[in-house]
Design a protein around this motif. Structure first.
Motif, PDB file in Angstrom:
ATOM      1  N   SER A 232       0.828  -1.210   0.000  1.00 44.97           N
ATOM      2  CA  SER A 232       0.000   0.000   0.000  1.00 44.97           C
ATOM      3  C   SER A 232       0.859   1.256   0.000  1.00 44.97           C
ATOM      4  CB  SER A 232      -0.923   0.003   1.219  1.00 44.97           C
ATOM      5  OG  SER A 232      -1.810  -1.092   1.194  1.00 44.97           O
ATOM      6  N   VAL A 233       1.907   1.262   0.827  1.00 45.56           N
ATOM      7  CA  VAL A 233       2.811   2.414   0.882  1.00 45.56           C
ATOM      8  C   VAL A 233       3.522   2.588  -0.451  1.00 45.56           C
ATOM      9  CG1 VAL A 233       4.875   3.370   1.974  1.00 45.56           C
ATOM     10  CG2 VAL A 233       3.143   2.236   3.371  1.00 45.56           C
ATOM     11  N   GLY A 234       4.021   1.488  -1.019  1.00 51.69           N
ATOM     12  CA  GLY A 234       4.700   1.566  -2.302  1.00 51.69           C
ATOM     13  C   GLY A 234       3.790   2.070  -3.411  1.00 51.69           C
ATOM     14  N   ALA A 235       2.549   1.579  -3.430  1.00 56.68           N
ATOM     15  CA  ALA A 235       1.595   2.028  -4.457  1.00 56.68           C
ATOM     16  C   ALA A 235       1.313   3.514  -4.322  1.00 56.68           C
ATOM     17  CB  ALA A 235       0.291   1.228  -4.326  1.00 56.68           C
ATOM     18  N   HIS A 236       1.205   3.983  -3.085  1.00 58.88           N
ATOM     19  CA  HIS A 236       0.929   5.405  -2.861  1.00 58.88           C
ATOM     20  C   HIS A 236       2.115   6.269  -3.278  1.00 58.88           C
ATOM     21  CE1 HIS A 236       0.465   9.160  -0.489  1.00 58.88           C
ATOM     22  NE2 HIS A 236      -0.814   8.966  -0.731  1.00 58.88           N
ATOM     23  N   LEU A 237       3.330   5.812  -2.996  1.00 61.20           N
ATOM     24  CA  LEU A 237       4.517   6.589  -3.343  1.00 61.20           C
ATOM     25  C   LEU A 237       4.746   6.656  -4.844  1.00 61.20           C
ATOM     26  CD1 LEU A 237       7.034   5.319  -0.625  1.00 61.20           C
ATOM     27  CD2 LEU A 237       5.857   7.520  -0.685  1.00 61.20           C
ATOM     28  N   LEU A 238       4.410   5.578  -5.544  1.00 57.51           N
ATOM     29  CA  LEU A 238       4.716   5.496  -6.970  1.00 57.51           C
ATOM     30  C   LEU A 238       3.540   5.829  -7.876  1.00 57.51           C
ATOM     31  CD1 LEU A 238       6.787   2.171  -6.946  1.00 57.51           C
ATOM     32  CD2 LEU A 238       7.665   4.514  -6.967  1.00 57.51           C
ATOM     33  N   GLY A 239       2.312   5.674  -7.355  1.00 57.26           N
ATOM     34  CA  GLY A 239       1.144   5.769  -8.222  1.00 57.26           C
ATOM     35  C   GLY A 239       0.413   7.087  -8.230  1.00 57.26           C
ATOM     36  N   GLY A 240       0.707   7.978  -7.294  1.00 56.94           N
ATOM     37  CA  GLY A 240       0.050   9.280  -7.278  1.00 56.94           C
ATOM     38  C   GLY A 240      -1.447   9.189  -7.045  1.00 56.94           C
ATOM     39  N   ARG A 241      -2.197  10.060  -7.728  1.00 56.85           N
ATOM     40  CA  ARG A 241      -3.645  10.130  -7.526  1.00 56.85           C
ATOM     41  C   ARG A 241      -4.353   8.848  -7.933  1.00 56.85           C
ATOM     42  NH1 ARG A 241      -5.218  16.215  -9.760  1.00 56.85           N
ATOM     43  NH2 ARG A 241      -4.037  17.386  -8.161  1.00 56.85           N
ATOM     44  N   ARG A 242      -3.868   8.196  -8.977  1.00 58.80           N
ATOM     45  CA  ARG A 242      -4.490   6.955  -9.413  1.00 58.80           C
ATOM     46  C   ARG A 242      -4.410   5.901  -8.306  1.00 58.80           C
ATOM     47  NH1 ARG A 242      -2.605   4.879 -15.144  1.00 58.80           N
ATOM     48  NH2 ARG A 242      -3.428   6.969 -15.579  1.00 58.80           N
ATOM     49  N   ALA A 243      -3.283   5.873  -7.609  1.00 57.68           N
ATOM     50  CA  ALA A 243      -3.116   4.924  -6.515  1.00 57.68           C
ATOM     51  C   ALA A 243      -4.039   5.246  -5.357  1.00 57.68           C
ATOM     52  CB  ALA A 243      -1.665   4.919  -6.041  1.00 57.68           C
ATOM     53  N   VAL A 244      -4.252   6.535  -5.091  1.00 57.28           N
ATOM     54  CA  VAL A 244      -5.148   6.944  -3.999  1.00 57.28           C
ATOM     55  C   VAL A 244      -6.552   6.409  -4.242  1.00 57.28           C
ATOM     56  CG1 VAL A 244      -6.261   8.903  -2.864  1.00 57.28           C
ATOM     57  CG2 VAL A 244      -3.822   8.981  -3.362  1.00 57.28           C
ATOM     58  N   SER A 245      -7.026   6.531  -5.487  1.00 55.54           N
ATOM     59  CA  SER A 245      -8.354   6.031  -5.837  1.00 55.54           C
ATOM     60  C   SER A 245      -8.428   4.517  -5.689  1.00 55.54           C
ATOM     61  CB  SER A 245      -8.692   6.436  -7.274  1.00 55.54           C
ATOM     62  OG  SER A 245      -9.935   5.902  -7.658  1.00 55.54           O
ATOM     63  N   PHE A 246      -7.385   3.829  -6.144  1.00 53.05           N
ATOM     64  CA  PHE A 246      -7.356   2.375  -6.037  1.00 53.05           C
ATOM     65  C   PHE A 246      -7.340   1.936  -4.577  1.00 53.05           C
ATOM     66  CE2 PHE A 246      -4.621  -1.362  -5.374  1.00 53.05           C
ATOM     67  CZ  PHE A 246      -5.397  -2.333  -5.971  1.00 53.05           C
ATOM     68  N   LEU A 247      -6.496   2.549  -3.765  1.00 57.95           N
ATOM     69  CA  LEU A 247      -6.385   2.176  -2.358  1.00 57.95           C
ATOM     70  C   LEU A 247      -7.677   2.456  -1.606  1.00 57.95           C
ATOM     71  CD1 LEU A 247      -2.778   3.444  -1.561  1.00 57.95           C
ATOM     72  CD2 LEU A 247      -3.540   1.066  -1.740  1.00 57.95           C
ATOM     73  N   ASP A 248      -8.367   3.534  -1.977  1.00 56.55           N
ATOM     74  CA  ASP A 248      -9.634   3.828  -1.323  1.00 56.55           C
ATOM     75  C   ASP A 248     -10.671   2.767  -1.669  1.00 56.55           C
ATOM     76  OD1 ASP A 248     -11.166   5.708   0.356  1.00 56.55           O
ATOM     77  OD2 ASP A 248     -12.390   5.957  -1.446  1.00 56.55           O
ATOM     78  N   GLY A 249     -10.625   2.253  -2.897  1.00 53.39           N
ATOM     79  CA  GLY A 249     -11.518   1.165  -3.264  1.00 53.39           C
ATOM     80  C   GLY A 249     -11.207  -0.098  -2.484  1.00 53.39           C
ATOM     81  N   VAL A 250      -9.905  -0.379  -2.276  1.00 55.68           N
ATOM     82  CA  VAL A 250      -9.508  -1.527  -1.460  1.00 55.68           C
ATOM     83  C   VAL A 250     -10.015  -1.359  -0.035  1.00 55.68           C
ATOM     84  CG1 VAL A 250      -7.540  -2.741  -0.465  1.00 55.68           C
ATOM     85  CG2 VAL A 250      -7.483  -2.045  -2.862  1.00 55.68           C
ATOM     86  N   ARG A 251      -9.872  -0.146   0.503  1.00 56.60           N
ATOM     87  CA  ARG A 251     -10.338   0.113   1.870  1.00 56.60           C
ATOM     88  C   ARG A 251     -11.827  -0.148   2.002  1.00 56.60           C
ATOM     89  NH1 ARG A 251     -13.189   3.787   4.240  1.00 56.60           N
ATOM     90  NH2 ARG A 251     -13.248   5.103   2.375  1.00 56.60           N
ATOM     91  N   ARG A 252     -12.627   0.335   1.039  1.00 57.69           N
ATOM     92  CA  ARG A 252     -14.078   0.137   1.105  1.00 57.69           C
ATOM     93  C   ARG A 252     -14.421  -1.352   1.037  1.00 57.69           C
ATOM     94  NH1 ARG A 252     -14.096   4.591  -2.489  1.00 57.69           N
ATOM     95  NH2 ARG A 252     -14.516   3.184  -4.236  1.00 57.69           N
TER      96      ARG A 252
END
Length: 225
Positions: free
Chosen positions: A174-194
């Motif tokens: 999750s940390v790696g995706a956020h560091l490398l993926g920018g806004r697209r990663a934020v949207s993806f991670l929020d979907g995982v959280r839900r």
């Protein structure tokens, strides 16, 4: 010995990694203020806490590679207790699951994660790994498996590191995706959280029951030798 030890710890390590709450927690931290800094600190705390548990487990079960030793008996009885405990926890969690129409309130510690300070992010990561009873049971079982596989010296250290890294893969991912993926990663991670929030009970119950049955079976097999 090393391959056998890593194979033995895989189920417990994956069960630690798939726990919903740390994944939900890290995503909330990453999408909040100072997300990158706090995410790295949370991950560092999580890894440190899990490493401490693993090292303590290896010390406690240090003689379990001798079948007739007291440590081996303790490890086998510990597995029986741990497996039965995981099964009971799983059944109890399913029995007390929210029913349709029930209002489910977000725990207080989750609500404030977006504004967490650096120190709180680090401490929370450590507490969610080291102070979690389920992780304690799983890590103890994994430590006993490493010793029983005959891993010593460098092999033992590598097996412990492998357990910690595999058990931390979802947090680190999750940390790696956020560091490398920018806004697209934020949207993806929020979907995982839900998804994890909506299905946390089912995921937890399945993991507890399957792993509990496996750990209980290993303990009974060991006692029957």
């Amino acid at each position: 010995m090393l391959v056998q030890a890593i194979g033995a710890i895989l189920p417990a390590a994956l069960a630690v990694a798939l726990s919903p709450f740390p994944l939900i927690g890290i995503v909330l931290i990453l999408t909040g203020g100072h997300g990158r800094r706090n995410g790295l600190l949370f991950a560092a705390g999580w890894i440190a806490g899990l490493a401490v548990l693993a090292v303590l487990g290896v010390v406690v079960f240090g003689g379990a590679d001798e079948p007739d030793s007291p440590s081996a008996a303790v490890a086998d009885w510990g597995r029986v207790f741990a497996g039965a405990t995981l099964i009971v926890w799983g059944v109890r969690k399913w029995w007390k699951r929210p029913r349709k129409g029930d209002r489910v309130e977000e725990p207080g510690w989750m609500a404030s994660l977006g504004d967490a300070t650096a120190g709180r992010a680090l401490l929370l990561g450590a507490l969610l790994s080291a102070a979690n009873p389920k992780n304690l049971v799983l890590t103890a079982s994994a430590a006993a498996s490493i010793i029983e596989a005959g891993a010593h010296g460098a092999d033992l250290a590598v097996a412990v590191v492998a357990f910690v890294l595999i058990g931390s893969c979802t947090v680190l991912g999750s940390v790696g995706a956020h560091l490398l993926g920018g806004r697209r990663a934020v949207s993806f991670l929020d979907g995982v959280r839900r998804f994890m929030t909506a299905n946390s009970t089912v995921i937890t119950v399945i993991v507890m029951l399957l792993l509990g049955a496996g750990v209980l079976g290993d303990g009974l097999t060991g006692l029957g030798r």
